[in-house]
Structure formats: structure tokens, C-alpha cells
Design a protein around this motif. Sequence first.
Motif, PDB file in Angstrom:
ATOM      1  N   PHE A 191      -4.011  -3.363  -0.419  1.00 40.89           N
ATOM      2  CA  PHE A 191      -2.895  -3.094   0.331  1.00 40.89           C
ATOM      3  C   PHE A 191      -2.132  -1.770  -0.687  1.00 40.89           C
ATOM      4  CE2 PHE A 191       1.779  -2.869  -0.210  1.00 40.89           C
ATOM      5  CZ  PHE A 191       2.036  -3.586   1.901  1.00 40.89           C
TER       6      PHE A 191
ATOM      7  N   ASP B 128      -6.639  -1.038   5.000  1.00 42.01           N
ATOM      8  CA  ASP B 128      -5.456  -2.774   5.881  1.00 42.01           C
ATOM      9  C   ASP B 128      -6.342  -3.307   5.218  1.00 42.01           C
ATOM     10  OD1 ASP B 128      -4.924  -0.934   7.966  1.00 42.01           O
ATOM     11  OD2 ASP B 128      -6.122  -2.225   9.415  1.00 42.01           O
TER      12      ASP B 128
ATOM     13  N   ARG C 161      -1.414  -5.272   5.666  1.00 41.72           N
ATOM     14  CA  ARG C 161      -1.125  -3.863   6.448  1.00 41.72           C
ATOM     15  C   ARG C 161      -2.729  -4.161   7.610  1.00 41.72           C
ATOM     16  NH1 ARG C 161       0.691   0.700   4.693  1.00 41.72           N
ATOM     17  NH2 ARG C 161       0.405  -0.091   2.040  1.00 41.72           N
TER      18      ARG C 161
ATOM     19  N   ALA D  63       2.237  -0.827   7.496  1.00 44.08           N
ATOM     20  CA  ALA D  63       2.779  -1.989   6.944  1.00 44.08           C
ATOM     21  C   ALA D  63       3.085  -2.465   7.065  1.00 44.08           C
ATOM     22  CB  ALA D  63       2.975  -1.644   5.148  1.00 44.08           C
TER      23      ALA D  63
END
Length: 244
Positions: free
Chosen positions: A169, A174, A189, A194
Motif C-alpha cells: 500500500f 494495488d 488500493r 487509495a
Amino acid sequence: MAPDRQYAVASLLFDYVKSPSLRHLRDPHSVHKLARDIVNALDRASSVWKKWEPDREEIAKAAAPCWIPTEDLQSFLNTLPGPPLTKTDVEQRLRAIWEEPHTTYPKDELKEGCLAVYLAEKSQGTGMRAIIGALQEHIEREEERLRNEQQEQYRHWKEDERVKLEQRFLSGADCGWTRIEKSEALYCRRNGRAFRIIQGKDKRWTLYRIKELADKGDLLGTYQGRGDANKALQQIAYAPEPHR
């Protein structure tokens, strides 16, 4: 009723009525004991394991998880009432016990420790039934130790996974939901965007779009459960960015 089963029941009844006391014959405890003895006798008479008298059966079941050398167990069982048992008799009775419902084979990881306990007790002259009791206690302790070790390993694994997600993160990749350090909120994410979600006192989950950790974020919705929030996020994360 087969002759052997009939004989087993008749023998118990004859023994019971020999009592000179009517009070004993009518005593509920004595009647229940007689009933149990009859059931056990019928079970033995109809069993395919003809050589296994009650004492032998009790020892075999107690010894089944204990990794006792088969030859030693055979020798002890042959001191108990019943026809001579071969090594195959003992091996196959144990296998049948291990395959009964709610029973498992002895644990391989406990074999070395059980054998060490067995040999130590045998060298001191401890009787077989007492050795079996000592082995049962040893197995209980070892199983508790193994459970604790597994739980500790699982906790370490969960923490390692959390740290990996946190690092993903923070690096901008992701990732699924994760806590950042000891945050109450969870972060994820998706599609490079986010999000933060947090559970309120009403147990409902509030979802935000954020740009950075300190960002209060844009409220996206409040949901009854995490599953509902995740379903919404599947669309929100890939929807076109709103024009500012």
C-alpha cells in the motif's frame, strides 16, 4: 439368538439370581449393572474379534495412540484372559481401532518422544498399564505444545502478511485491505486509487476515497457489512474519475 450369545446371557442371569438377597435383586443400581454386563456380553459374542476379552480391548484402545512396540504390547496382552494373540492379531486390532470414527492414527511427530518415555519407564520396571497412563499424559502435553506452536506460527504468518500488504500500500501498489501499523481503519488500493474503511459504534462500515494517510478523504458510502462495501468498491474503483 445364536447359542454363544444365549449362553453368555444365561450365564450372567444365573449368576445374578444366585444372590440370596431380594433387596439386591431389586436394587436399581444392580439391575443397571446387569443390563450393561448383558449388552457387553452380547457385543463380545457377536464380535468378529473373538480373541478380545474386555480387559484386552480396554488396553488396546488406551495404547492405540501411544507408539508402544507391537511385540511388547502383544506380550502384555497375552498375560490377560483370552486365547493367545499373534503379532498380526494385535497389529490388525490396532489398525481397526485407528480407523474407527473420531479416532486417528498415532501422530508421527510424537513417535520419538513416546518411545523415549516408554523405554525409560520399562527400564525402571513400571507396569504396562501405568506406562500407558504416563504415555497418555505425555501425548496430552505434547499435543498442547504443538497446538501452541502452530498458533504462534499462524500469528507470525498473519503479521508477515500484514506487513507485506502494508508495504504494498505504502509503495503505491494495488493491495487488499490492511491495517497501517496499529490503525483502527483498514486501507486498500484498487486501480491505483487509495481507500479507507472504518467501522463505527453502530457496527456499520464507512468507506472513503483518500489521497494520503492523513487525508480525511471523500465519503463514498456507509454499509451494513464489509462484503457490501467491497461490492460497491468493485464499481467505484474502476469508475471514471469525476471532473473537478
